[in-house]
Motif scaffolding. Structure first.
Motif, PDB file in Angstrom:
ATOM      1  N   TRP A  41       0.872  -1.180   0.000  1.00 39.95           N
ATOM      2  CA  TRP A  41       0.000   0.000   0.000  1.00 39.95           C
ATOM      3  C   TRP A  41       0.902   1.221   0.000  1.00 39.95           C
ATOM      4  O   TRP A  41       1.939   1.257   0.667  1.00 39.95           O
ATOM      5  CB  TRP A  41      -0.882   0.013   1.248  1.00 39.95           C
ATOM      6  CG  TRP A  41      -2.037  -0.925   1.151  1.00 39.95           C
ATOM      7  CD1 TRP A  41      -2.002  -2.282   1.201  1.00 39.95           C
ATOM      8  CD2 TRP A  41      -3.409  -0.565   0.988  1.00 39.95           C
ATOM      9  NE1 TRP A  41      -3.263  -2.800   1.072  1.00 39.95           N
ATOM     10  CE2 TRP A  41      -4.156  -1.769   0.943  1.00 39.95           C
ATOM     11  CE3 TRP A  41      -4.076   0.641   0.880  1.00 39.95           C
ATOM     12  CZ2 TRP A  41      -5.529  -1.787   0.788  1.00 39.95           C
ATOM     13  CZ3 TRP A  41      -5.457   0.619   0.730  1.00 39.95           C
ATOM     14  CH2 TRP A  41      -6.164  -0.588   0.692  1.00 39.95           C
ATOM     15  N   GLN A  45       3.582   9.099  -2.245  1.00 42.54           N
ATOM     16  CA  GLN A  45       3.605   8.998  -3.705  1.00 42.54           C
ATOM     17  C   GLN A  45       4.049  10.320  -4.299  1.00 42.54           C
ATOM     18  O   GLN A  45       3.629  11.383  -3.857  1.00 42.54           O
ATOM     19  CB  GLN A  45       2.209   8.657  -4.214  1.00 42.54           C
ATOM     20  CG  GLN A  45       2.061   8.680  -5.719  1.00 42.54           C
ATOM     21  CD  GLN A  45       0.649   8.351  -6.160  1.00 42.54           C
ATOM     22  OE1 GLN A  45      -0.167   7.884  -5.376  1.00 42.54           O
ATOM     23  NE2 GLN A  45       0.359   8.587  -7.428  1.00 42.54           N
ATOM     24  N   LEU A  61       0.122   9.350   3.031  1.00 38.34           N
ATOM     25  CA  LEU A  61      -0.994   8.704   3.719  1.00 38.34           C
ATOM     26  C   LEU A  61      -1.168   9.267   5.126  1.00 38.34           C
ATOM     27  O   LEU A  61      -2.294   9.531   5.549  1.00 38.34           O
ATOM     28  CB  LEU A  61      -0.804   7.192   3.768  1.00 38.34           C
ATOM     29  CG  LEU A  61      -1.906   6.409   4.480  1.00 38.34           C
ATOM     30  CD1 LEU A  61      -3.258   6.612   3.806  1.00 38.34           C
ATOM     31  CD2 LEU A  61      -1.547   4.930   4.551  1.00 38.34           C
ATOM     32  N   VAL A  64      -2.963  12.544   4.875  1.00 38.00           N
ATOM     33  CA  VAL A  64      -4.353  12.358   4.442  1.00 38.00           C
ATOM     34  C   VAL A  64      -5.204  11.823   5.588  1.00 38.00           C
ATOM     35  O   VAL A  64      -6.315  12.301   5.827  1.00 38.00           O
ATOM     36  CB  VAL A  64      -4.415  11.420   3.215  1.00 38.00           C
ATOM     37  CG1 VAL A  64      -5.841  10.981   2.911  1.00 38.00           C
ATOM     38  CG2 VAL A  64      -3.784  12.097   2.000  1.00 38.00           C
ATOM     39  N   VAL A  65      -4.686  10.850   6.328  1.00 39.84           N
ATOM     40  CA  VAL A  65      -5.423  10.278   7.458  1.00 39.84           C
ATOM     41  C   VAL A  65      -5.659  11.329   8.532  1.00 39.84           C
ATOM     42  O   VAL A  65      -6.756  11.428   9.086  1.00 39.84           O
ATOM     43  CB  VAL A  65      -4.684   9.049   8.035  1.00 39.84           C
ATOM     44  CG1 VAL A  65      -5.273   8.615   9.370  1.00 39.84           C
ATOM     45  CG2 VAL A  65      -4.724   7.892   7.041  1.00 39.84           C
ATOM     46  N   ARG A  68      -8.357  13.658   7.271  1.00 37.65           N
ATOM     47  CA  ARG A  68      -9.629  12.928   7.266  1.00 37.65           C
ATOM     48  C   ARG A  68     -10.192  12.795   8.670  1.00 37.65           C
ATOM     49  O   ARG A  68     -11.382  12.982   8.897  1.00 37.65           O
ATOM     50  CB  ARG A  68      -9.444  11.538   6.652  1.00 37.65           C
ATOM     51  CG  ARG A  68     -10.743  10.746   6.577  1.00 37.65           C
ATOM     52  CD  ARG A  68     -10.546   9.261   6.569  1.00 37.65           C
ATOM     53  NE  ARG A  68      -9.961   8.829   7.833  1.00 37.65           N
ATOM     54  CZ  ARG A  68      -9.302   7.708   7.993  1.00 37.65           C
ATOM     55  NH1 ARG A  68      -9.098   6.895   6.974  1.00 37.65           N
ATOM     56  NH2 ARG A  68      -8.819   7.367   9.167  1.00 37.65           N
ATOM     57  N   GLU A  80      -5.437  18.173  -1.511  1.00 41.37           N
ATOM     58  CA  GLU A  80      -5.425  17.497  -2.811  1.00 41.37           C
ATOM     59  C   GLU A  80      -5.088  18.458  -3.951  1.00 41.37           C
ATOM     60  O   GLU A  80      -4.425  18.059  -4.904  1.00 41.37           O
ATOM     61  CB  GLU A  80      -6.748  16.777  -3.050  1.00 41.37           C
ATOM     62  CG  GLU A  80      -6.913  15.577  -2.139  1.00 41.37           C
ATOM     63  CD  GLU A  80      -8.233  14.842  -2.297  1.00 41.37           C
ATOM     64  OE1 GLU A  80      -9.141  15.360  -3.011  1.00 41.37           O
ATOM     65  OE2 GLU A  80      -8.357  13.760  -1.717  1.00 41.37           O
ATOM     66  N   VAL A  85      -3.530  13.445  -5.254  1.00 41.22           N
ATOM     67  CA  VAL A  85      -4.282  12.370  -4.602  1.00 41.22           C
ATOM     68  C   VAL A  85      -3.410  11.122  -4.520  1.00 41.22           C
ATOM     69  O   VAL A  85      -2.822  10.697  -5.525  1.00 41.22           O
ATOM     70  CB  VAL A  85      -5.584  12.070  -5.380  1.00 41.22           C
ATOM     71  CG1 VAL A  85      -6.338  10.919  -4.752  1.00 41.22           C
ATOM     72  CG2 VAL A  85      -6.455  13.315  -5.454  1.00 41.22           C
ATOM     73  N   LEU A  86      -3.346  10.547  -3.350  1.00 40.87           N
ATOM     74  CA  LEU A  86      -2.569   9.333  -3.109  1.00 40.87           C
ATOM     75  C   LEU A  86      -3.284   8.123  -3.696  1.00 40.87           C
ATOM     76  O   LEU A  86      -4.510   8.002  -3.600  1.00 40.87           O
ATOM     77  CB  LEU A  86      -2.396   9.143  -1.594  1.00 40.87           C
ATOM     78  CG  LEU A  86      -1.528   7.988  -1.121  1.00 40.87           C
ATOM     79  CD1 LEU A  86      -0.066   8.236  -1.456  1.00 40.87           C
ATOM     80  CD2 LEU A  86      -1.689   7.812   0.388  1.00 40.87           C
ATOM     81  N   ALA A  87      -2.529   7.210  -4.291  1.00 35.84           N
ATOM     82  CA  ALA A  87      -3.092   5.969  -4.824  1.00 35.84           C
ATOM     83  C   ALA A  87      -3.774   5.189  -3.712  1.00 35.84           C
ATOM     84  O   ALA A  87      -3.275   5.135  -2.585  1.00 35.84           O
ATOM     85  CB  ALA A  87      -1.991   5.117  -5.451  1.00 35.84           C
ATOM     86  N   GLU A  88      -4.930   4.617  -4.020  1.00 36.33           N
ATOM     87  CA  GLU A  88      -5.652   3.802  -3.046  1.00 36.33           C
ATOM     88  C   GLU A  88      -5.530   2.338  -3.438  1.00 36.33           C
ATOM     89  O   GLU A  88      -5.511   2.001  -4.609  1.00 36.33           O
ATOM     90  CB  GLU A  88      -7.122   4.207  -3.006  1.00 36.33           C
ATOM     91  CG  GLU A  88      -7.323   5.607  -2.455  1.00 36.33           C
ATOM     92  CD  GLU A  88      -8.791   5.963  -2.332  1.00 36.33           C
ATOM     93  OE1 GLU A  88      -9.629   5.049  -2.241  1.00 36.33           O
ATOM     94  OE2 GLU A  88      -9.085   7.157  -2.342  1.00 36.33           O
ATOM     95  N   GLY A  89      -5.469   1.488  -2.440  1.00 33.54           N
ATOM     96  CA  GLY A  89      -5.387   0.053  -2.677  1.00 33.54           C
ATOM     97  C   GLY A  89      -3.945  -0.402  -2.794  1.00 33.54           C
ATOM     98  O   GLY A  89      -3.020   0.393  -2.948  1.00 33.54           O
TER      99      GLY A  89
END
Length: 128
Positions: A41, A45, A61, A64-65, A68, A80, A85-89
């Protein structure tokens, strides 16, 4: 200590192995650089676009966390706009991407620092 700090300071087996990679997307002419945890994960990025490799993303991340968890949608939108935007998944299978390769932590850190400096300067210019 915020949730993001607790999440990244708590011992977690899958975070103990870090991986730094880069890959090229020829369609959009973007080099992407990732710091991955043990489950692949993205933790951070950087995206560099075009022949000049202009930074368009330098997202984290942890940041962002934290935003959020504060529930501030305006702050998230501003983040953003500035850092992308950070890659998800999980990024499993990254090895098959064109130009994909592992890189050293030092290579990633210097790419991260340069991208952040550029995006911070761009934001400062927009607000002055």
């Amino acid at each position: 200590m915020g949730l993001a700090e607790r999440a990244f300071s708590a011992p977690r087996d899958h975070v103990s192995v870090m991986l730094w990679i880069r890959a090229y997307d020829g369609e959009s002419d973007v080099w992407s650089y990732f710091e991955l945890d043990g489950e692949e994960w993205a933790l951070r990025q950087v995206d560099l676009q075009g022949p000049q490799r202009r930074p368009v993303t330098a997202a984290s991340l942890a940041e962002v966390v934290e935003i959020r968890d504060c529930g501030d949608l305006a702050a998230m939108a501003a983040y953003e706009r500035q850092y992308g935007v950070l890659a998800e998944g999980a990024l499993r299978g990254w090895q098959e991407a064109d130009g994909a390769a592992e890189m050293t932590r030092q290579e990633f850190e210097s790419t991260w620092a340069a991208a952040r400096e550029t995006l911070d300067a761009d934001r400062t210019e927009e607000t002055t």
